[in-house]
Design an enzyme around this catalytic site. Structure first.
Site, PDB file in Angstrom:
ATOM      1  N   HIS A   1       2.917  -2.622   6.519  1.00 33.36           N
ATOM      2  CA  HIS A   1       1.751  -1.839   7.173  1.00 33.36           C
ATOM      3  C   HIS A   1       0.911  -2.271   8.451  1.00 33.36           C
ATOM      4  O   HIS A   1       0.836  -1.683   9.453  1.00 33.36           O
ATOM      5  CB  HIS A   1       0.351  -1.575   6.150  1.00 33.36           C
ATOM      6  CG  HIS A   1       0.941  -0.420   5.329  1.00 33.36           C
ATOM      7  ND1 HIS A   1       1.699  -0.572   4.104  1.00 33.36           N
ATOM      8  CD2 HIS A   1       0.186   0.856   5.133  1.00 33.36           C
ATOM      9  CE1 HIS A   1       1.555   0.821   3.569  1.00 33.36           C
ATOM     10  NE2 HIS A   1       0.939   1.263   4.154  1.00 33.36           N
TER      11      HIS A   1
ATOM     12  N   LYS B   1      -1.551   2.145  -7.268  1.00 32.80           N
ATOM     13  CA  LYS B   1      -2.301   2.259  -8.511  1.00 32.80           C
ATOM     14  C   LYS B   1      -3.697   1.587  -8.096  1.00 32.80           C
ATOM     15  O   LYS B   1      -4.075   1.310  -7.404  1.00 32.80           O
ATOM     16  CB  LYS B   1      -1.787   1.324  -9.521  1.00 32.80           C
ATOM     17  CG  LYS B   1      -1.721  -0.267  -9.069  1.00 32.80           C
ATOM     18  CD  LYS B   1      -1.413  -1.015 -10.092  1.00 32.80           C
ATOM     19  CE  LYS B   1      -0.997  -2.733  -9.743  1.00 32.80           C
ATOM     20  NZ  LYS B   1      -2.212  -3.288  -9.819  1.00 32.80           N
TER      21      LYS B   1
END
Lengths: 276, 165
Positions: free
Chosen positions: B27, B92
């Site tokens: 990222h 998650k």
């Protein structure tokens, strides 16, 4: 005097890591199976079923249960009647290196600043304790960052007492919410000093039964009950299954301190004991 | 291919999709490339980003154990997701308000898969190819084709949140 060979330590560590990463221990498996029966929220039950299916698949097909095969912590208990024929820490790290390479486990250890990966998952974190015996016991606990990152330590004031301890633990659990892969286990260290309470919290997670101290066992049960009332549930999806076990270790502390550490453990609860 | 606007928080979905793995380091690199108007190594359009770093693939395997990592570490990158044209993110745990709002505004979804179910999830991956940032090892970007990949809708395109209690 009994001599423990470094090659046997290396091999034992290697096998224990395989075991921890592929075979969910029977203690945790039992608790999850029970939770599957008692959890009444549909999505949360589905998650528990997936965790159980995952455990079977991992065991049968030799796939690590979780991709985060962790950083390895080793607790060594060494009697005064045993000696090691070489470098204990080096032997443990050799076992780690071989396990992570040979078993295709993820190498998740990096320099804290440059973030350059050590590429073999070493170094392990090794704690050696002595005792009067002829035993040599290694407990291996590879732990992922998802749950470790949610762990907390606080130096409370002595007058904060049990109420303060509970509040601190409950807040840590609520803040972590669904992130540390609940249903979780909690290892709690109370007392000692700054580093001792953190150590006790981690070591407590190796236990599979309540504290032998009645008062502490009572506190373990109370915290378990209160955590399960938060409604966080499996993966944060709600329900009554947030925590499967609470383990507290204590030690005397300074009259002006009340150190408390809570180490949050994911549902994989990986730990294996080897005796040599 | 799934129409994400038809999904609602709490739905269980079984994905047959192209998804790209990317974690913290990937990222950061994508953000750097976007900042410098440089070309991206991957066209993410209409795919999903999966916050995952698998175990190494065995010689005879398709992919290693591949469960999700904690999504909230990637919250600060949510503003670049619409620029990549993704349909959603998979990971998650709960995330920040900004992610929930971005999902609503840009018609994306945030899906969760069971953390620690890496073995089970690996069986639903039919192909895996390392496509960018290979030097990052387990954190490189991998293109996955998944079939019957079980996920739960956490944030939908209507502002709903499965974690709200």
């Amino acid at each position: 005097m009994r001599t423990i060979r470094t090659i046997d330590i290396k091999n034992a560590v290697k096998q224990a890591i395989y075991e921890a990463c592929h075979n969910l221990n029977s203690f945790t498996l039992g608790l999850l199976k029970k939770a599957k029966e008692t959890e009444d929220k549909e999505l949360s039950k589905e998650v528990i079923c997936q965790i159980l299916d995952n455990a079977s698949l991992a065991k049968e097909e030799h796939i690590p249960m979780c991709q985060d095969t962790g950083i390895v912590t080793c607790f060594v208990k060494m009697g005064n009647e045993v000696t090691v024929d070489g470098d204990l820490v080096k032997a443990i790290n050799e076992g780690v290196r071989e396990a992570y390479n040979d078993f295709y486990l993820r190498k998740s250890v990096a320099d804290p600043i440059t973030r350059i990966n050590t590429k073999d998952n070493t170094p392990a974190i090794v704690h050696v304790q002595t005792e009067v015996s002829d035993r040599f016991v290694i407990k291996i606990a590879p732990k992922g960052a998802g749950s470790e990152n949610m762990s907390k330590l606080k130096m409370l004031n002595p007058i904060d007492g049990i109420k303060g301890i509970k509040e601190f633990v409950l807040n840590a659990v609520k803040e972590a919410d669904g992130r540390p892969c609940p249903p979780i286990f909690l290892g709690i260290g109370i007392g000692g000093n700054f580093e001792e309470c953190a150590f006790m919290a981690k070591e407590a997670l190796l236990r599979e039964e309540g504290s032998p101290n009645e008062e502490i066992a009572k506190l373990e049960n109370e915290i378990l009950e209160e955590v399960n009332k938060t409604g966080i549930g499996p993966m944060g999806l709600g329900g009554k299954t947030t925590c499967l076990g609470v383990f507290i270790n204590t030690a005397p502390c300074h009259i002006a301190s009340l150190p408390v550490a809570v180490n949050i453990q994911c549902h994989a609860n990986r730990h294996v004991e080897v005796k040599l | 291919m799934i129409d994400v606007t038809k999904l609602h928080a709490g739905d269980i979905v079984y994905l047959d999709e192209v998804i790209y793995t990317a974690r913290d380091a990937a990222h950061l690199r994508i953000a750097g490339l976007l900042e410098n108007n440089a070309d991206l190594p991957v066209n993410f359009k209409d795919s999903f980003i999966y916050y995952a770093g698998p175990t190494p693939t065995k010689p005879d395997g398709i992919v290693g154990s591949i469960g999700p990592t904690t999504s909230s570490r990637m919250d600060k990158f949510v503003s670049m997701m619409p620029k990549l044209g993704v349909k959603g993110m998979i990971g998650k745990g709960p995330r920040s308000e900004s992610v929930k709002k971005a999902c609503q505004e840009y018609k994306m979804v945030y899906l969760i898969v069971t953390g620690g179910a890496g073995a089970l999830l690996s069986k639903r991956v039919v192909s895996c190819e390392e496509v960018a940032f290979n030097d990052l090892g387990c954190e490189s970007i991998k293109k996955l084709e998944v079939k019957n990949f079980p996920a739960i809708v956490a944030y939908d395109t209507y502002g709903n949140d499965i974690f709200e209690r």
